[in-house]
Design a protein around this motif. Sequence first.
Motif, short mmCIF file in Angstrom:
data_model
loop_
_atom_site.label_atom_id
_atom_site.label_comp_id
_atom_site.label_asym_id
_atom_site.label_seq_id
_atom_site.Cartn_x
_atom_site.Cartn_y
_atom_site.Cartn_z
N MET A 192 9.17 -16.10 -15.14
CA MET A 192 8.50 -16.41 -13.87
C MET A 192 7.42 -15.38 -13.58
O MET A 192 6.33 -15.71 -13.10
CB MET A 192 9.51 -16.42 -12.72
N TYR A 193 7.73 -14.13 -13.85
CA TYR A 193 6.76 -13.06 -13.58
C TYR A 193 5.48 -13.29 -14.36
O TYR A 193 4.38 -13.33 -13.81
CB TYR A 193 7.38 -11.71 -13.94
N SER A 194 5.63 -13.48 -15.69
CA SER A 194 4.41 -13.62 -16.51
C SER A 194 3.64 -14.88 -16.11
O SER A 194 2.41 -14.90 -16.18
CB SER A 194 4.74 -13.60 -18.00
N ASP A 211 3.95 4.08 -14.58
CA ASP A 211 5.10 4.84 -14.09
C ASP A 211 5.09 4.85 -12.57
O ASP A 211 4.82 5.87 -11.94
CB ASP A 211 5.03 6.26 -14.66
N THR A 212 5.40 3.70 -11.98
CA THR A 212 5.44 3.58 -10.52
C THR A 212 6.88 3.74 -10.04
O THR A 212 7.83 3.58 -10.82
CB THR A 212 4.93 2.19 -10.09
N PRO A 213 7.06 4.00 -8.73
CA PRO A 213 8.43 4.06 -8.20
C PRO A 213 9.19 2.76 -8.50
O PRO A 213 10.39 2.79 -8.81
CB PRO A 213 8.21 4.25 -6.70
N ALA A 237 0.80 -1.23 0.00
CA ALA A 237 0.00 0.00 0.00
C ALA A 237 0.83 1.28 0.00
O ALA A 237 0.27 2.36 0.00
CB ALA A 237 -0.91 -0.01 1.24
N SER A 238 2.16 1.17 0.00
CA SER A 238 2.94 2.39 0.28
C SER A 238 3.21 3.27 -0.91
O SER A 238 3.56 4.44 -0.75
CB SER A 238 4.26 2.03 0.98
N ASP A 239 3.11 2.75 -2.13
CA ASP A 239 3.30 3.63 -3.29
C ASP A 239 2.58 3.05 -4.51
O ASP A 239 1.94 1.99 -4.44
CB ASP A 239 4.79 3.93 -3.56
N SER A 278 3.00 -3.22 3.93
CA SER A 278 4.17 -3.27 3.04
C SER A 278 5.40 -3.43 3.94
O SER A 278 5.25 -3.73 5.13
CB SER A 278 4.27 -2.03 2.13
N ARG A 279 6.58 -3.17 3.39
CA ARG A 279 7.80 -3.35 4.20
C ARG A 279 8.25 -2.06 4.88
O ARG A 279 9.07 -2.10 5.78
CB ARG A 279 8.94 -3.87 3.30
N ARG A 280 7.73 -0.90 4.47
CA ARG A 280 8.23 0.37 5.02
C ARG A 280 7.20 1.02 5.94
O ARG A 280 6.27 1.67 5.48
CB ARG A 280 8.57 1.33 3.87
N SER A 327 -4.81 -7.34 -3.33
CA SER A 327 -3.45 -7.86 -3.48
C SER A 327 -2.77 -6.99 -4.53
O SER A 327 -3.04 -7.14 -5.72
CB SER A 327 -3.50 -9.32 -3.95
N ASN A 328 -1.95 -6.06 -4.07
CA ASN A 328 -1.36 -5.11 -5.02
C ASN A 328 0.09 -5.44 -5.36
O ASN A 328 0.44 -5.52 -6.54
CB ASN A 328 -1.44 -3.68 -4.46
N ALA A 329 0.94 -5.66 -4.35
CA ALA A 329 2.37 -5.88 -4.63
C ALA A 329 2.56 -7.12 -5.50
O ALA A 329 1.79 -8.07 -5.40
CB ALA A 329 3.13 -6.05 -3.32
N1 LIG Z 1 4.59 -0.97 -12.90
C1 LIG Z 1 4.21 -1.60 -13.99
O1 LIG Z 1 4.57 -1.20 -15.11
C2 LIG Z 1 3.29 -2.77 -13.90
C3 LIG Z 1 2.81 -3.32 -15.09
C4 LIG Z 1 1.89 -4.36 -15.04
C5 LIG Z 1 1.48 -4.85 -13.81
N2 LIG Z 1 1.98 -4.31 -12.66
C6 LIG Z 1 1.50 -4.87 -11.40
O2 LIG Z 1 0.98 -3.83 -10.60
C7 LIG Z 1 1.24 -4.08 -9.22
C8 LIG Z 1 1.96 -2.90 -8.61
O3 LIG Z 1 3.21 -2.75 -9.29
P1 LIG Z 1 4.30 -1.64 -8.90
O4 LIG Z 1 5.02 -1.30 -10.15
O5 LIG Z 1 3.68 -0.54 -8.12
O6 LIG Z 1 5.35 -2.40 -7.98
P2 LIG Z 1 5.20 -3.39 -6.72
O7 LIG Z 1 6.56 -3.52 -6.14
O8 LIG Z 1 4.53 -4.64 -7.12
O9 LIG Z 1 4.23 -2.63 -5.73
C9 LIG Z 1 4.68 -1.58 -4.90
C10 LIG Z 1 4.04 -1.71 -3.55
O10 LIG Z 1 4.17 -3.03 -3.07
C11 LIG Z 1 5.02 -3.06 -1.90
N3 LIG Z 1 5.88 -4.24 -2.00
C12 LIG Z 1 6.70 -4.58 -3.01
N4 LIG Z 1 7.34 -5.73 -2.73
C13 LIG Z 1 6.90 -6.13 -1.50
C14 LIG Z 1 7.18 -7.23 -0.66
N5 LIG Z 1 8.07 -8.17 -1.00
N6 LIG Z 1 6.54 -7.32 0.53
C15 LIG Z 1 5.65 -6.37 0.90
N7 LIG Z 1 5.34 -5.30 0.15
C16 LIG Z 1 5.98 -5.17 -1.05
C17 LIG Z 1 5.77 -1.74 -1.95
O11 LIG Z 1 6.03 -1.25 -0.63
P3 LIG Z 1 7.38 -1.43 0.20
O12 LIG Z 1 8.51 -1.08 -0.71
O13 LIG Z 1 7.17 -0.45 1.32
O14 LIG Z 1 7.41 -2.84 0.68
C18 LIG Z 1 4.73 -0.82 -2.57
O15 LIG Z 1 3.79 -0.42 -1.61
C19 LIG Z 1 2.03 -5.40 -9.18
O16 LIG Z 1 1.18 -6.48 -8.91
C20 LIG Z 1 2.60 -5.52 -10.58
O17 LIG Z 1 2.83 -6.86 -10.96
C21 LIG Z 1 2.88 -3.30 -12.68
#
Ligand SMILES: NC(=O)c1ccc[n+]([C@@H]2O[C@H](COP(=O)([O-])OP(=O)(O)OC[C@H]3O[C@@H](n4cnc5c(N)ncnc54)[C@H](OP(=O)(O)O)[C@@H]3O)[C@@H](O)[C@H]2O)c1
Length: 277
Positions: free
Chosen positions: A166-168, A201-203, A26-28, A49-51, A100-102
Amino acid sequence: MTQAPTPLDRNAAKSKYGPWAVIAGASDGTGEGFARELAAMGINLLLISRRREVLEALGEELKAAHGIEYRVHVQDLMVEGAGQAIIDAASDLDVGLYVSNAGADAVGKGFIDEPLERWLGMITMNVTTVVETCYHFGRKMRERGGGGLLVMSSGSALGGIPFLSMYSSTKAFEGNFCEGLWAELKPHNVDVLSVLAPLMDTPCFRRNTEGTGFLMAASLAWDPFVISQRSLDWLPHGPLLIFPNLTNEEDRLAEMDERRARVEGSMALGESFNEPA
Ligand SMILES: NC(=O)c1ccc[n+]([C@@H]2O[C@H](COP(=O)([O-])OP(=O)(O)OC[C@H]3O[C@@H](n4cnc5c(N)ncnc54)[C@H](OP(=O)(O)O)[C@@H]3O)[C@@H](O)[C@H]2O)c1
């Protein structure tokens, strides 16, 4: 549904998906976007999340802005037991929505070039933790007579991608899992949606691509807050929300309809497993 839905009615959403929502990651990015949207609806939040400090700052801001309650749980979703830890953290809460976001791939390497443990961690986060939490919250929501499960997947779920093998695969699991679950929980007023998200465009995306020659520029990527908002609008209209990357919007609506029709068409077959001969 062949057209994009109207925005979610906030009062109806609060009564179905409140009083508490749990957001894993939930953090970004989209996770923060979900928190902001849900808080604006008056739904209390368990932020995971972790932070810790980032989650607490977000929770305080949303409490001040919308008068909601919030709780923070620090958890690495890649470790064994993460699902149970989330369940324990929410044990005294009436949860109407689990998100379930991460689940992004922070590796981006060839399968046999990385330590196996990294891939097993990804499977824990994107498969085991998702299964454990959806099992628990799905049952609770059936008991309470309604709710929602929203699982962030990815467009990569539609087919294998080199260097994201693995991701896909784990994202395909999330999509297929939610399609079946959507049909099973629909009679119980529990909405299930898996979002096959586009490049955003996420962190995390910035960190992973910085300094690399990655071909897709951040300027082509979607704003994650737009994706969170649209995903919530689609939540009552599962099972899949497929965003176009650079493709035609109509194609993806047709694909969503086709996949939904296939799930509906297999319902009678699935139910027949549970009927006497
Ligand atoms: N970005 C893209 O281009 C893209 C494209 C297609 C699909 N997606 C999907 O959209 C979702 C969000 O993607 P995202 O790019 O924002 O990156 P993400 O790393 O999946 O999500 C970021 C959030 O998840 C937390 N997080 C990440 N790894 C974690 C872990 N091991 N344990 C607990 N919390 C964790 C982060 O907080 P902390 O760092 O504080 O733990 C942050 O709040 C994902 O399911 C991803 O597969 C993303």
